[in-house]
Design an enzyme around this catalytic site. Structure first.
Site, short mmCIF file in Angstrom:
data_model
loop_
_atom_site.label_atom_id
_atom_site.label_comp_id
_atom_site.label_asym_id
_atom_site.label_seq_id
_atom_site.Cartn_x
_atom_site.Cartn_y
_atom_site.Cartn_z
N PRO A 45 39.16 80.13 -0.49
CA PRO A 45 39.78 79.78 -1.77
C PRO A 45 40.36 81.02 -2.47
O PRO A 45 39.81 82.12 -2.34
CB PRO A 45 38.64 79.15 -2.57
N SER A 61 42.69 90.25 0.07
CA SER A 61 42.42 91.59 0.60
C SER A 61 42.07 91.53 2.08
O SER A 61 42.50 92.38 2.87
CB SER A 61 41.27 92.26 -0.17
N LEU A 110 36.14 86.41 -3.57
CA LEU A 110 35.74 86.47 -2.16
C LEU A 110 36.66 87.37 -1.34
O LEU A 110 36.52 87.46 -0.11
CB LEU A 110 35.71 85.07 -1.55
N LYS A 115 34.31 87.99 1.82
CA LYS A 115 33.19 88.88 1.52
C LYS A 115 32.41 88.33 0.33
O LYS A 115 32.93 87.56 -0.49
CB LYS A 115 33.68 90.30 1.21
N ASP A 175 39.76 96.42 -2.56
CA ASP A 175 38.83 95.77 -1.64
C ASP A 175 39.28 95.85 -0.18
O ASP A 175 38.49 95.59 0.72
CB ASP A 175 38.64 94.30 -2.01
N ALA A 233 38.91 83.80 -6.17
CA ALA A 233 37.52 83.31 -6.14
C ALA A 233 36.48 84.42 -6.18
O ALA A 233 35.29 84.14 -6.28
CB ALA A 233 37.32 82.48 -4.87
#
Length: 282
Positions: A93, A102, A98, A9, A135, A96
């Site tokens: 990664p 999650s 991102l 994300k 998340d 990060a």
């Protein structure tokens, strides 16, 4: 054997409103998914064990891993007596901003729901997932959403305008607690969540790019100056908009044309090793 994809994300906006009594920050943010994925497979076992096979030796394969904890939560909540072997092919990664871990946990919950034929809705999985991560409720849907509370209050949105996305992660990571610890909530900072919501609703690509904003970005830039360098390089190389995702340190840039995106990709490739050229999903 059941297979699931776990997309990364990015934050289009991230605002921190106040410090809650439970120690978390109240947030308001828009997140969407991109075509950078981990892949997971799930297979029933004859025993009652959870076995997590990960292709990266530095990633834990026990209860320190969110995918393992998600599997344990599903087994405990729904009385699943059989075990499961989870194989995780890691591409996103780590550490990060991102939401790779999650998203793996969310994919695990979707995968076990199918593997054991539990018949649960995404809404039910999302609500349960909030027990182990902020998340994960968003990642269960794998779409675009306005997220509030700790991140667990989800309002699904339409897909944002399609774009190329250049993702660049600096060499050195950041501690999320350090970033939030350096946040001064008394210092004003404009986050353009409403403008971004309007841009998505009206499919206005340039307004979306102009409304990208993250209140944590200045804090993370002080802790990791390479973030500011990456963002500046992307903008100077023709990105229509650029922003740090989550608490960092990853920076992304938007482009409408592939040639434009590849120019940005080449410009930041000299700055760090983890650079990706992908598309929005959302």
């Amino acid at each position: 054997m059941i297979y699931e994809t776990a997309p990364a994300k990015i934050n289009l906006t991230l605002d921190t409103l106040f410090k809650r009594d439970d120690g978390y920050h109240e947030v308001e943010m828009i997140m969407t998914t991109i075509d950078l994925n981990d892949r997971l497979s799930f297979q029933k076992r004859r025993d009652n064990k959870i076995v997590l096979n990960v292709d990266e030796t530095f990633i834990p394969s026990d209860e320190r891993n969110l995918a393992y904890r998600a599997a344990q939560l599903m087994k405990d909540t729904y009385g699943i007596k059989q075990g499961v072997t989870i194989t995780l092919d890691k591409n996103i990664p780590v550490a990060a901003g991102l939401a790779g871990g999650s998203s793996d946990a969310a994919a695990t919950m979707r995968g076990l729901n199918r593997l054991f034929e539990l018949g649960l809705s995404l809404d039910e999985l999302s609500a349960l997932s909030a027990e182990i991560g902020s998340d994960i409720p968003f990642c269960v849907y794998g779409t675009t959403a306005l997220c509030k509370g700790r991140g667990e209050k989800i309002e699904l949105l339409k897909r944002p305008p399609s774009a190329w996305v250049v993702i660049a992660k600096p060499h050195t990571g950041l501690s999320t607690p350090d970033v939030y610890g350096g946040l001064d909530l008394n210092k004003p900072y404009d986050v353009h969540t409403q403008a971004c919501l309007t841009a998505i609703a009206q499919e206005d690509y340039m307004q979306m790019c102009n409304s990208l904003s993250n209140r944590l970005e200045p804090v993370s830039m002080r802790l990791q100056p390479e973030i500011e360098k990456l963002k500046r390089t992307m903008i100077n190389s023709g990105a229509d908009g650029a922003l740090m995702s989550g608490s960092g340190p990853t920076v992304y840039g938007f482009a409408q044309r592939e040639r434009q995106a590849r120019h940005i990709f080449n410009a930041v490739s000299g700055c760090c090793n983890d650079v990706y050229l992908v598309r929005t999903l959302g």
